[in-house]
Design an enzyme around this catalytic site. Structure first.
Site, PDB file in Angstrom:
ATOM      1  N   THR A 224       7.230  -0.193   5.154  1.00  0.00           N
ATOM      2  CA  THR A 224       5.783  -0.247   4.920  1.00  0.00           C
ATOM      3  C   THR A 224       5.473   0.520   3.621  1.00  0.00           C
ATOM      4  OG1 THR A 224       5.162   1.744   6.158  1.00  0.00           O
ATOM      5  CG2 THR A 224       5.344  -0.331   7.419  1.00  0.00           C
ATOM      6  N   GLY A 225       4.405   0.072   2.956  1.00  0.00           N
ATOM      7  CA  GLY A 225       4.043   0.717   1.691  1.00  0.00           C
ATOM      8  C   GLY A 225       5.087   0.499   0.620  1.00  0.00           C
ATOM      9  N   ALA A 226       5.705  -0.695   0.622  1.00  0.00           N
ATOM     10  CA  ALA A 226       6.788  -0.963  -0.334  1.00  0.00           C
ATOM     11  C   ALA A 226       6.251  -1.324  -1.714  1.00  0.00           C
ATOM     12  CB  ALA A 226       7.700  -2.066   0.198  1.00  0.00           C
ATOM     13  N   SER A 227       4.912  -1.358  -1.849  1.00  0.00           N
ATOM     14  CA  SER A 227       4.315  -1.547  -3.171  1.00  0.00           C
ATOM     15  C   SER A 227       4.055  -0.201  -3.843  1.00  0.00           C
ATOM     16  CB  SER A 227       2.997  -2.320  -3.031  1.00  0.00           C
ATOM     17  OG  SER A 227       2.219  -1.750  -1.989  1.00  0.00           O
ATOM     18  N   GLY A 228       4.300   0.889  -3.146  1.00  0.00           N
ATOM     19  CA  GLY A 228       4.072   2.222  -3.707  1.00  0.00           C
ATOM     20  C   GLY A 228       5.354   2.801  -4.293  1.00  0.00           C
ATOM     21  N   GLY A 229       5.229   3.980  -4.882  1.00  0.00           N
ATOM     22  CA  GLY A 229       6.353   4.579  -5.605  1.00  0.00           C
ATOM     23  C   GLY A 229       7.585   4.802  -4.739  1.00  0.00           C
TER      24      GLY A 229
ATOM     25  N   SER B  98       5.823  14.630   5.608  1.00  0.00           N
ATOM     26  CA  SER B  98       5.592  15.410   4.384  1.00  0.00           C
ATOM     27  C   SER B  98       5.885  16.872   4.708  1.00  0.00           C
ATOM     28  CB  SER B  98       4.123  15.286   3.968  1.00  0.00           C
ATOM     29  OG  SER B  98       3.761  16.339   3.093  1.00  0.00           O
TER      30      SER B  98
ATOM     31  N   TYR C 157      -4.606  15.277   6.200  1.00  0.00           N
ATOM     32  CA  TYR C 157      -3.278  14.759   5.824  1.00  0.00           C
ATOM     33  C   TYR C 157      -2.186  15.529   6.580  1.00  0.00           C
ATOM     34  CZ  TYR C 157       0.637  13.472   2.713  1.00  0.00           C
ATOM     35  OH  TYR C 157       1.833  13.024   2.204  1.00  0.00           O
TER      36      TYR C 157
HETATM   37  P1  NAP Z   1       1.871   5.550  -3.242  1.00  0.00           P
HETATM   38  O1  NAP Z   1       2.687   5.251  -4.445  1.00  0.00           O
HETATM   39  O2  NAP Z   1       0.414   5.835  -3.395  1.00  0.00           O
HETATM   40  O3  NAP Z   1       2.039   4.318  -2.202  1.00  0.00           O
HETATM   41  C1  NAP Z   1       1.288   4.255  -1.018  1.00  0.00           C
HETATM   42  C2  NAP Z   1       1.632   2.980  -0.278  1.00  0.00           C
HETATM   43  O4  NAP Z   1       0.873   2.947   0.960  1.00  0.00           O
HETATM   44  C3  NAP Z   1       1.285   1.708  -1.049  1.00  0.00           C
HETATM   45  O5  NAP Z   1       2.290   0.743  -0.850  1.00  0.00           O
HETATM   46  C4  NAP Z   1      -0.020   1.242  -0.396  1.00  0.00           C
HETATM   47  O6  NAP Z   1      -0.194  -0.181  -0.413  1.00  0.00           O
HETATM   48  C5  NAP Z   1       0.195   1.695   1.056  1.00  0.00           C
HETATM   49  N1  NAP Z   1      -1.078   1.823   1.745  1.00  0.00           N
HETATM   50  C6  NAP Z   1      -2.153   2.596   1.408  1.00  0.00           C
HETATM   51  N2  NAP Z   1      -3.173   2.366   2.260  1.00  0.00           N
HETATM   52  C7  NAP Z   1      -2.741   1.439   3.146  1.00  0.00           C
HETATM   53  C8  NAP Z   1      -3.340   0.770   4.254  1.00  0.00           C
HETATM   54  N3  NAP Z   1      -4.606   0.985   4.640  1.00  0.00           N
HETATM   55  N4  NAP Z   1      -2.603  -0.130   4.944  1.00  0.00           N
HETATM   56  C9  NAP Z   1      -1.338  -0.404   4.556  1.00  0.00           C
HETATM   57  N5  NAP Z   1      -0.712   0.180   3.515  1.00  0.00           N
HETATM   58  C10 NAP Z   1      -1.426   1.085   2.819  1.00  0.00           C
HETATM   59  O7  NAP Z   1       2.442   6.774  -2.422  1.00  0.00           O
HETATM   60  P2  NAP Z   1       3.935   7.377  -2.313  1.00  0.00           P
HETATM   61  O8  NAP Z   1       3.960   8.638  -3.071  1.00  0.00           O
HETATM   62  O9  NAP Z   1       4.942   6.333  -2.571  1.00  0.00           O
HETATM   63  O10 NAP Z   1       3.935   7.783  -0.749  1.00  0.00           O
HETATM   64  C11 NAP Z   1       4.722   7.129   0.242  1.00  0.00           C
HETATM   65  C12 NAP Z   1       4.760   8.003   1.475  1.00  0.00           C
HETATM   66  O11 NAP Z   1       5.352   9.260   1.163  1.00  0.00           O
HETATM   67  C13 NAP Z   1       3.376   8.329   2.066  1.00  0.00           C
HETATM   68  O12 NAP Z   1       3.420   8.294   3.478  1.00  0.00           O
HETATM   69  C14 NAP Z   1       3.129   9.745   1.579  1.00  0.00           C
HETATM   70  O13 NAP Z   1       2.230  10.443   2.411  1.00  0.00           O
HETATM   71  C15 NAP Z   1       4.531  10.307   1.623  1.00  0.00           C
HETATM   72  N6  NAP Z   1       4.718  11.485   0.773  1.00  0.00           N
HETATM   73  C16 NAP Z   1       4.543  11.409  -0.577  1.00  0.00           C
HETATM   74  C17 NAP Z   1       4.729  12.553  -1.340  1.00  0.00           C
HETATM   75  C18 NAP Z   1       4.556  12.551  -2.850  1.00  0.00           C
HETATM   76  O14 NAP Z   1       4.566  13.628  -3.443  1.00  0.00           O
HETATM   77  N7  NAP Z   1       4.432  11.417  -3.488  1.00  0.00           N
HETATM   78  C19 NAP Z   1       5.074  13.759  -0.728  1.00  0.00           C
HETATM   79  C20 NAP Z   1       5.236  13.796   0.652  1.00  0.00           C
HETATM   80  C21 NAP Z   1       5.069  12.649   1.389  1.00  0.00           C
HETATM   81  P3  NAP Z   1      -0.971  -0.966  -1.615  1.00  0.00           P
HETATM   82  O15 NAP Z   1      -0.692  -0.210  -2.883  1.00  0.00           O
HETATM   83  O16 NAP Z   1      -0.365  -2.336  -1.594  1.00  0.00           O
HETATM   84  O17 NAP Z   1      -2.416  -0.993  -1.249  1.00  0.00           O
END
Ligand code: NAP
Length: 244
Positions: A7-12, A139, A152
């Protein structure tokens, strides 16, 4: 063939996890919400570069019916989903007293209820086959609590509780359930941080840098692999020593 739904495979982080599993030869179901362009382009790249089946599937994870449909479509496209990575998420910094009901419901809805519903939808087939692995992305704030991120942190702590309890329940069914708790990882989620903020965070991190999506992806591939069959109910910190 082994298949994974991310899930969220469009994100980083999700994109890096998808690439890492494709490199291992998995069929890939790439979930996205709004960024279909990115998910479809990545699916096409994975098919070309790694020769694996890959499908991009849309769902808003706040919607229970959309999740049930997502899992059915993933199974129809690829077959048995033996690995689920619950990675989708949002971030929001707010004073606790400014958090609205809507902010709270969104945060819990995507992170905790979304994880619950995705697990519930894939588990019957995993249990029937007596195999499967679930990896939930929490996280470090779910472990320690983050100021101005109470909703969060609560959602991510909930994901840790879900992971531990579910691991105990489905262990005898041949299924492992683990959490990855990333530290600061450079993705769009950090767009509100300045370069100075990121430099300060890197300095605070014992290994002297912030993390990359690939750091998280390699932990996910490890947890899904044969070498991790005796690991379940665990929270693996991928944080450069920020939280020990
Ligand atoms: P990101 O680049 O912002 O990506 C977020 C992803 O979640 C996107 O694919 C987005 O989909 C999807 N998403 C957002 N709202 C959604 C919804 N209502 N329904 C379905 N999908 C939804 O974030 P990331 O940094 O890769 O984070 C990925 C995970 O790692 C998250 O759970 C985050 O809390 C966790 N995390 C991140 C960090 C960090 O520093 N980056 C640290 C700790 C934990 P669309 O773009 O297609 O809308």
């Amino acid at each position: 063939m082994k298949n994974v739904l991310i899930t969220g495979a469009s994100g980083g982080i999700g994109q890096a996890i998808a690439r890492a599993f494709a490199r291992e030869g998995y069929g890939i179901a790439l979930h996205y919400n709004r960024n279909g362009e990115c998910a479809h382009a990545l699916a096409s790249a994975l098919r070309t570069e790694y020769g694996v089946p890959a499908a991009a599937l849309c769902a808003d994870l706040r919607n229970s019916e959309a999740i049930a449909e997502l899992i059915t479509r993933a199974q129809n496209e690829l077959g048995f989903i033996g690995t689920l990575v619950n990675n989708a998420g949002i971030a929001q910094q707010k004073l606790f007293t400014d958090i609205t009901d809507e902010d709270w419901e969104n945060m819990i809805g995507i992170h905790l209820s979304g994880t619950f519903r995705c697990c519930r939808a894939v588990l019957p087939e995993m249990i029937r086959r007596h195999e499967g692995t679930i990896i939930n992305i929490s996280s470090m704030w779910g472990q320690t609590g983050g100021s101005c991120e109470v909703h969060y942190s609560a959602a991510k702590a909930g994901v840790i509780g879900l992971t531990k309890a579910l691991a105990k329940e489905v262990g005898l069914s041949g299924i492992t359930v683990n959490c990855i708790a990333p530290g600061v990882i450079r993705t769009a989620m950090l767009d509100s941080f300045t370069e100075e903020d990121l430099d300060a965070l890197a300095e605070e991190t014992p290994v002297g840098r912030i993390g990359t999506p690939e750091d998280v992806a390699s932990a996910a591939v490890f947890l899904a692999g044969d070498g991790a069959r005796f690991i379940t109910g665990q929270v693996i910190g991928v944080n450069g020593g920020f939280v020990v």
